[in-house]
Design an enzyme around this catalytic site. Sequence first.
Site, short mmCIF file in Angstrom:
data_model
loop_
_atom_site.label_atom_id
_atom_site.label_comp_id
_atom_site.label_asym_id
_atom_site.label_seq_id
_atom_site.Cartn_x
_atom_site.Cartn_y
_atom_site.Cartn_z
CG PHE A 1 -1.98 1.01 1.28
CD1 PHE A 1 -3.21 0.77 0.70
CD2 PHE A 1 -1.77 2.22 1.93
CE1 PHE A 1 -4.21 1.72 0.76
CE2 PHE A 1 -2.77 3.17 1.98
CZ PHE A 1 -4.00 2.92 1.40
CB ILE B 1 8.69 -8.64 35.15
CG1 ILE B 1 7.51 -7.80 35.68
CG2 ILE B 1 8.61 -10.07 35.68
CD1 ILE B 1 6.17 -8.20 35.10
CD GLU C 1 -1.46 0.46 8.69
OE1 GLU C 1 -1.84 1.40 7.97
OE2 GLU C 1 -0.97 -0.58 8.22
#
Length: 400
Positions: free
Chosen positions: A133, A352, A378
Amino acid sequence: MNAPTSLAAPLNAGMDEDTFEQFAEQLTRYVRERLIPAEPQVIAEDRIPEDILKEMREMGLFGLSVPEEYGGAGLNMTQYARVVNIMAYAAPAYRSIFSINVGMFASALKNGATEAQKAEWYPRIAEGRIACFGLTEPGSGSDSAGLQTTAVPDPDGNGWILNGTKRYITNAPHADVALIMARTSKEALPKNAHVSAFIVPMNSAGVSRGSPDKKMGQSGSHISDIMLDDVRVPGDALLGGETGKGFVFAMKSLDNGRISVGAAATGYARRALDSALRYANERKAFGEPIANFQLIQAMLADSEIEIYAAEAMMADVTARADRGENILVKAAAFKVFASEMCGRVVDRVVQIYGGAGYLAEYDAERFFRDARIYRIYEGTTQILQLQIAKHMLREWAANA
């Protein structure tokens, strides 16, 4: 694990929810038993193995949103987002390779193509031809007025001549076809009527591709420039057969793309959190698993809360899309929240893991790098904030 049965065949038979749920269960097993174990190879070689690509084509993943009569699965938006979410639990490259086919390209065909264009291109992308695209350029992204690629009538025929450069185009190195946005008017016209869309086979004379860009993360997924040098296309390459509609088609198809990115970010956040849960239960400090420490538990809980919120947004926006509602604002809101949420989750996961989270040998470091792009493509978070606010203010003014 062998590839599950083709998605297209059973769903073409009825599109019922029981059949879809059965496929979703098969796909989940495929992701965990086939795609995740292949991730080290994808990362080492920076590509998806050909045998896996073949399996994905046979499963119908490249034609999820293509109507059944053209050889696709014809999934509704809720089902489509679920499949993307499931696939995104594995390395992002797996989703990326078919995402433009089933997202922006198929959506643009649905919204604007002539019947002849649908008959020509739907079957091709459903069988696994890769689409890209072409909107973003070196000097313009979301600013359509700055778009420089031009399309002028071919003086030797009824076609068009395209010139320009597109940048950061996902799948461009492998694509068989591109949907190219180009100016058909020198002036910036109201409602972006100076921009038209063209279906351009990538083997057309004058089309060339840049080398794949080196990226922060998402190994196996490739982007590059597309250069158009006096590329001649026939008149029927103009999407919808009408000039001035390209940007409208692009924006409508971006709703689909934003749902895809939101679903992917949500699925990848779940993968990262599951990894952190496992690590927190295995890693010991002061004689006990760090999962027993309340501040670790707080990070785990905050991540679960945010993923649940994104999952709820995904269910809502896709249901609205399936009801035919205008989802421009809701799709943008989901994409912003899910992508930003994923960034927060992977950051907590690194924390973590502690020092190990900064080392490339542990998944946490890769999750952190891979997730960063979700907040950019996007539509960046900032552009979508402006878009959401603009529509809020317009609606307020209309009702004041």
